[in-house]
Design a protein around this motif. Structure first.
Motif, mmCIF file in Angstrom:
data_model
loop_
_atom_site.group_PDB
_atom_site.id
_atom_site.type_symbol
_atom_site.label_atom_id
_atom_site.label_comp_id
_atom_site.label_asym_id
_atom_site.label_seq_id
_atom_site.Cartn_x
_atom_site.Cartn_y
_atom_site.Cartn_z
ATOM 1 N N PHE A 1 0.828 -1.207 0.000
ATOM 2 C CA PHE A 1 0.000 0.000 0.000
ATOM 3 C C PHE A 1 0.863 1.259 0.000
ATOM 4 O O PHE A 1 0.553 2.238 -0.689
ATOM 5 C CB PHE A 1 -0.937 -0.002 1.212
ATOM 6 N N TYR B 1 2.300 1.715 -3.418
ATOM 7 C CA TYR B 1 1.293 2.066 -4.426
ATOM 8 C C TYR B 1 0.823 3.507 -4.270
ATOM 9 O O TYR B 1 0.671 4.235 -5.249
ATOM 10 C CB TYR B 1 0.102 1.116 -4.312
ATOM 11 N N TYR B 2 0.628 3.916 -3.017
ATOM 12 C CA TYR B 2 0.069 5.248 -2.791
ATOM 13 C C TYR B 2 1.125 6.314 -2.506
ATOM 14 O O TYR B 2 0.977 7.457 -2.924
ATOM 15 C CB TYR B 2 -0.917 5.215 -1.618
ATOM 16 N N LYS C 1 4.240 -0.715 -10.396
ATOM 17 C CA LYS C 1 3.111 0.218 -10.367
ATOM 18 C C LYS C 1 2.996 0.998 -11.675
ATOM 19 O O LYS C 1 1.887 1.283 -12.151
ATOM 20 C CB LYS C 1 3.287 1.182 -9.187
ATOM 21 N N LYS D 1 -5.977 -0.528 -14.671
ATOM 22 C CA LYS D 1 -6.670 0.678 -14.212
ATOM 23 C C LYS D 1 -7.628 1.198 -15.281
ATOM 24 O O LYS D 1 -8.734 1.664 -14.972
ATOM 25 C CB LYS D 1 -5.647 1.767 -13.871
ATOM 26 N N SER E 1 -10.171 -1.819 -9.468
ATOM 27 C CA SER E 1 -9.974 -0.969 -8.295
ATOM 28 C C SER E 1 -8.526 -1.011 -7.825
ATOM 29 O O SER E 1 -7.753 -1.895 -8.214
ATOM 30 C CB SER E 1 -10.887 -1.422 -7.156
ATOM 31 N N ASP E 2 -8.178 -0.051 -6.967
ATOM 32 C CA ASP E 2 -6.818 -0.021 -6.427
ATOM 33 C C ASP E 2 -6.496 -1.303 -5.664
ATOM 34 O O ASP E 2 -5.385 -1.841 -5.770
ATOM 35 C CB ASP E 2 -6.656 1.186 -5.496
ATOM 36 N N VAL F 1 -5.802 -4.011 -8.135
ATOM 37 C CA VAL F 1 -4.488 -3.834 -8.763
ATOM 38 C C VAL F 1 -3.378 -4.293 -7.825
ATOM 39 O O VAL F 1 -2.443 -4.992 -8.230
ATOM 40 C CB VAL F 1 -4.277 -2.353 -9.155
ATOM 41 N N ILE F 2 -3.498 -3.913 -6.555
ATOM 42 C CA ILE F 2 -2.452 -4.245 -5.582
ATOM 43 C C ILE F 2 -2.329 -5.753 -5.392
ATOM 44 O O ILE F 2 -1.230 -6.313 -5.450
ATOM 45 C CB ILE F 2 -2.739 -3.550 -4.235
#
Length: 242
Positions: free
Chosen positions: A114, A117-118, A130, A139, A144-145, A148-149
């Motif tokens: 996380f 990714y963020y 990423k 995407k 969704s995020d 994807v993760i």
């Protein structure tokens, strides 16, 4: 290519890289022996490691004068069987290492995914994945995020997490042994560090206490590190040529 075929290719690659790597083979066999000893410690150990008998204190290993096969590696200052102590110590070291590595790996891995990714707070591997095309494509089609993760990024970093966990296992074994040696660990249980700490007081007349416990720690750490190096080389062949 089907998933089954991909899996077979991965196993073939592992076997190909393992052949001829005698240090990795010996290390894997040692780890298997260690795990077997830990799992079946009650069946393998000839004595209760905590059972004391002052009549047999500081008994030498069986090949020395005064030794016997009843106590293959000798006894400590309280007459406890060293061989049984080391077998049970393997179980304690592996359990502690497993719990520490798994818990830190699961929570740390999820947080790392996380964060990468963020916020970009972790290793470049997550950042590179990423920004890859297949992530951008996912995407674009509305994944969704979270999807994807866990569906696209996590599977591509799992090898690195396994290698990291392997190498950290050795660190945990060393840390647990060091804490026990210093009297800060589990003193009421048969650990390698406690045996090493007890043995330092009898180096002149009972060298086997510190020697065999120290060798147990040394070969475990060495084997885990060598297996970790092998897994790293398989994962990234470029590193093998450096």
């Amino acid at each position: 290519m089907t998933k089954g075929q991909e899996g077979n290719l991965k196993y073939e690659k592992l076997w190909h890289n393992l052949k001829g790597n005698y240090s990795a083979i010996i290390s894997i066999l040692f780890i298997i022996l260690l795990i077997t000893s830990a799992v079946f410690s009650k069946q393998i150990a000839p004595h209760d490691p905590m059972s004391q008998d002052l009549m047999t204190r500081l008994k030498p290993p069986f090949w020395m004068e005064g030794g016997s096969l009843e106590y293959p590696l000798g006894t400590d200052h309280l007459g406890r069987d060293l061989f049984s102590w080391l077998i049970y110590g393997a179980r304690i070291s592996l359990v502690i290492s497993f719990l520490a590595v798994v818990l830190s790996g699961v929570f740390g891995g999820i947080l790392g995914l996380f964060a990468g990714y963020y916020g970009g707070l972790v290793r470049s591997e997550v950042l590179n994945i990423k920004s890859s095309q297949f992530v951008e494509a996912a995407k674009a089609i509305g994944v969704s995020d979270i999807g994807v993760i866990f569906k696209h990024i996590a599977p591509n970093v799992i090898n690195s997490l396994i290698i990291l966990a392997t190498l950290r296992t050795a660190s945990v074994v060393l840390l647990e042994s060091a804490l026990s040696f210093l009297g800060l660990g589990i003193q009421e249980m048969p650990t390698w560090g406690v045996a090493l700490a007890n043995g330092r007081h009898y180096l002149n007349n009972a060298w086997w206490l510190a020697t065999f416990s120290g060798l147990s720690i040394f070969f475990t750490i060495l084997s885990v590190n060598l297996v970790g190096d092998w897994l790293r080389d398989v994962s990234d062949p470029y590193l093998r040529n450096l």
